[in-house]
Scaffold this motif. Structure first.
Motif, short mmCIF file in Angstrom:
data_model
loop_
_atom_site.label_atom_id
_atom_site.label_comp_id
_atom_site.label_asym_id
_atom_site.label_seq_id
_atom_site.Cartn_x
_atom_site.Cartn_y
_atom_site.Cartn_z
N VAL A 188 -15.88 -19.27 66.45
CA VAL A 188 -14.52 -18.41 66.38
C VAL A 188 -13.98 -18.34 64.99
O VAL A 188 -14.30 -19.03 64.07
N THR A 189 -13.39 -17.19 64.98
CA THR A 189 -12.73 -16.87 63.67
C THR A 189 -11.42 -17.24 63.57
O THR A 189 -10.57 -17.50 64.14
N PHE A 190 -10.90 -18.04 62.31
CA PHE A 190 -9.67 -18.34 61.86
C PHE A 190 -9.13 -17.51 60.95
O PHE A 190 -9.77 -16.76 59.76
N ALA A 191 -7.71 -17.39 61.19
CA ALA A 191 -6.93 -16.33 60.23
C ALA A 191 -5.97 -17.46 59.47
O ALA A 191 -4.97 -17.97 60.38
N LEU A 192 -5.82 -17.36 58.05
CA LEU A 192 -4.95 -18.21 57.47
C LEU A 192 -3.65 -17.59 57.48
O LEU A 192 -3.49 -16.12 56.89
N ALA A 193 -2.48 -18.17 57.66
CA ALA A 193 -1.01 -17.67 57.26
C ALA A 193 -1.03 -17.76 55.80
O ALA A 193 -0.99 -18.90 55.11
N PRO A 194 -0.47 -16.78 55.09
CA PRO A 194 -0.17 -16.87 53.61
C PRO A 194 0.61 -17.66 53.25
O PRO A 194 0.96 -18.15 52.14
N GLN A 205 -12.09 -27.10 55.20
CA GLN A 205 -12.51 -27.77 56.20
C GLN A 205 -13.22 -26.56 57.46
O GLN A 205 -14.19 -26.97 57.98
N ALA A 206 -12.35 -25.64 57.41
CA ALA A 206 -12.92 -24.59 58.37
C ALA A 206 -14.36 -24.09 57.97
O ALA A 206 -15.16 -23.82 58.79
N ARG A 207 -14.44 -24.06 56.75
CA ARG A 207 -15.85 -23.30 56.17
C ARG A 207 -16.73 -24.26 56.40
O ARG A 207 -18.08 -23.91 56.64
N MET A 208 -16.72 -25.51 55.97
CA MET A 208 -17.46 -26.38 56.09
C MET A 208 -18.17 -26.79 57.70
O MET A 208 -19.24 -27.07 57.90
N LYS A 209 -17.13 -26.49 58.64
CA LYS A 209 -17.57 -26.26 59.92
C LYS A 209 -18.19 -24.89 60.34
O LYS A 209 -18.64 -24.86 61.50
N LEU A 213 -13.48 -16.58 58.02
CA LEU A 213 -12.01 -16.59 57.82
C LEU A 213 -11.42 -15.43 57.53
O LEU A 213 -12.07 -14.30 57.17
N LEU A 214 -10.35 -15.03 58.03
CA LEU A 214 -9.56 -13.79 57.86
C LEU A 214 -8.24 -14.23 57.09
O LEU A 214 -7.89 -15.47 57.19
N LEU A 215 -7.42 -13.38 56.50
CA LEU A 215 -6.35 -13.84 55.91
C LEU A 215 -5.23 -12.83 56.60
O LEU A 215 -5.24 -11.60 56.45
N GLN A 216 -3.95 -13.36 56.98
CA GLN A 216 -3.14 -12.57 57.65
C GLN A 216 -2.06 -11.88 56.57
O GLN A 216 -1.80 -12.51 55.60
N LEU A 217 -1.89 -10.59 56.67
CA LEU A 217 -0.95 -9.64 55.83
C LEU A 217 0.20 -9.41 56.62
O LEU A 217 0.21 -8.67 57.72
N PRO A 218 1.40 -9.81 56.12
CA PRO A 218 2.56 -9.50 56.48
C PRO A 218 2.92 -8.13 56.46
O PRO A 218 3.11 -7.64 55.44
N ASN A 256 -12.40 -17.15 50.12
CA ASN A 256 -13.50 -17.24 50.85
C ASN A 256 -13.28 -16.42 52.26
O ASN A 256 -13.75 -17.13 53.16
N TYR A 257 -12.46 -15.42 52.22
CA TYR A 257 -12.05 -14.94 53.60
C TYR A 257 -12.99 -13.39 53.46
O TYR A 257 -13.18 -13.07 52.43
N VAL A 258 -13.23 -12.86 54.79
CA VAL A 258 -14.20 -11.79 54.80
C VAL A 258 -13.05 -10.31 54.71
O VAL A 258 -13.60 -9.46 54.46
N GLY A 259 -11.85 -10.61 55.36
CA GLY A 259 -10.89 -9.42 55.23
C GLY A 259 -9.46 -9.92 55.71
O GLY A 259 -9.28 -11.32 55.71
#
Length: 381
Positions: A188-194, A205-209, A213-218, A256-259
């Motif tokens: 499952v991919t997680f998206a971080l809220a900026p 924590q997420a990467r160790m599991k 990751l993605l980063l959310q763009l408003p 450390n996010y892919v997009g």
């Protein structure tokens, strides 16, 4: 002789019906039919033949083999030369997805080894320091953050429909973020809220599991400013230098996010000049872009093709109505899209009900003939 026979005209006596032995005739026909069937079975090896089959002798039990290690190849009949949808990606050498051989794994193993965790430190090849933090970049050797931070697919069978699930909003709620990281499988991919708190901690924590990751763009919605995604929202009215400053700030909120994935943005994703500028900048930094699937007017897919940026789009939003029954119905719809197209992408929020229904849904996904993959694996679909 009866009186009726004596009074009848000469030669016109009562005719007698001949009674045939119908029971004996029926028994004879039945015996012939049964005999014919028995002879057919004895002579023909497969009386129900006509379908191509393959018989595999299982003389031994192989330990460590699951149903995902067996690939079923199906030829789908169609009209003329059309054999149905092709689930195999093209091999034209022009793929834009991640190149797993460029990943520097924390365990030091190669790309074919089983993935247990992903790197938690910024890769110096694909990051550069700025006034506001670390920005992603493409290395001199051509390594992209998409390459360096992706989660490799160790076992991939092209005929198995694939599903990527993105959980948005990590970092906004400590309890919700921790619950998602603890309960959901690594694919499952997680998206971080900026604007989330302690994003570096949640990233680690997420990467160790093993989560990608993605980063959310408003991005600007149609009802802005009544509906405001945040102080650094990318607006269609911004000058290029203003847009670049806001984008730089957002991209440095985590590493450390892919997009990136759009947060809101119905107006922005339907405006060609703004989308072209944004996608060109993201491409120059080696990132992928994911359309959130919430606007039918989005031109993100067409613009990504034009700008040649790695792209994926959400097909099903799981928790527009955050109730268990509605989420289950959306998951069923997601499976249908995956079986029809070969690949499907879903998104949801880090709500307790969403995490709970996802956790139940993934338990027997493999047995239902579907494969869960990270979002980067859906680029070349």
């Amino acid at each position: 002789m009866s009186s009726e026979d004596l009074t009848a005209p000469l030669g016109m006596g009562k005719r007698r019906l001949v009674r045939l032995p119908f029971g004996l005739i029926g028994a004879g026909i039945l015996s012939v039919a049964v005999t014919t069937i028995l002879v057919w079975i004895a002579v023909v090896d497969d009386p129900f033949g006509g379908e191509p089959v393959a018989v595999l002798p299982l003389d031994a039990i192989v330990e460590g083999v699951t149903s995902q290690d067996i690939e079923v190849v199906e030829i789908r009949p169609g009209i003329g030369d059309d054999l149905g949808p092709n689930l195999r990606p093209g091999s034209d050498g022009d793929l834009m997805g991640p190149r797993y051989e460029m990943i520097m794994r924390p365990d030091g193993l190669g790309p074919d080894a089983v993935v247990t965790s992903l790197s938690v430190n910024p890769d110096t090849r694909v990051s550069e320091r700025s006034d506001v933090g670390f920005l992603p970049k493409i290395s001199d050797a051509g390594v992209r953050p998409l390459d360096a931070y992706s989660r490799p697919i160790v076992r991939e069978f092209t005929s198995i429909p694939k599903i990527a699930v993105i959980v948005n909003g990590l970092g906004l709620s400590e309890a919700g973020t921790q619950h998602a990281i603890n309960r959901l499988p690594a694919d499952v991919t997680f998206a971080l809220a900026p604007y989330g708190e302690d994003l570096d901690q949640w990233m680690q924590q997420a990467r160790m599991k093993g989560h990608e990751l993605l980063l959310q763009l408003p991005l600007e919605p149609f009802d802005f400013p009544d509906n405001d995604p945040g102080p650094h929202t990318l607006l269609v009215s911004l000058r290029p230098d203003e847009m670049l400053d806001r984008l730089a700030f957002l991209l440095t909120r985590a590493t450390n996010y892919v997009g990136t994935i759009a947060e809101m943005g119905a107006r922005f994703t339907s405006t060609r000049p703004s989308m072209e500028y944004l996608l060109e900048k993201l491409k120059s930094r080696g990132l992928m872009f994911v359309d959130n699937g919430t606007s039918s007017r989005s031109i993100a897919a067409d613009m990504s093709t034009q700008t040649r940026i790695p792209f994926s789009g959400v097909d099903v939003v799981l928790d527009e109505v955050p109730r268990a029954d509605d989420i289950d119905a959306k998951l069923l719809q997601l499976e249908g899209v995956a079986r029809a197209r070969g690949v499907a992408v879903a998104s949801g929020s880090a709500l307790p009900v969403t995490i709970r229904q996802l956790e139940k849904w993934v338990q027997d996904l493999e047995q239902r003939g579907l494969q869960l993959v990270p979002i980067s694996a859906t680029i070349d679909r």
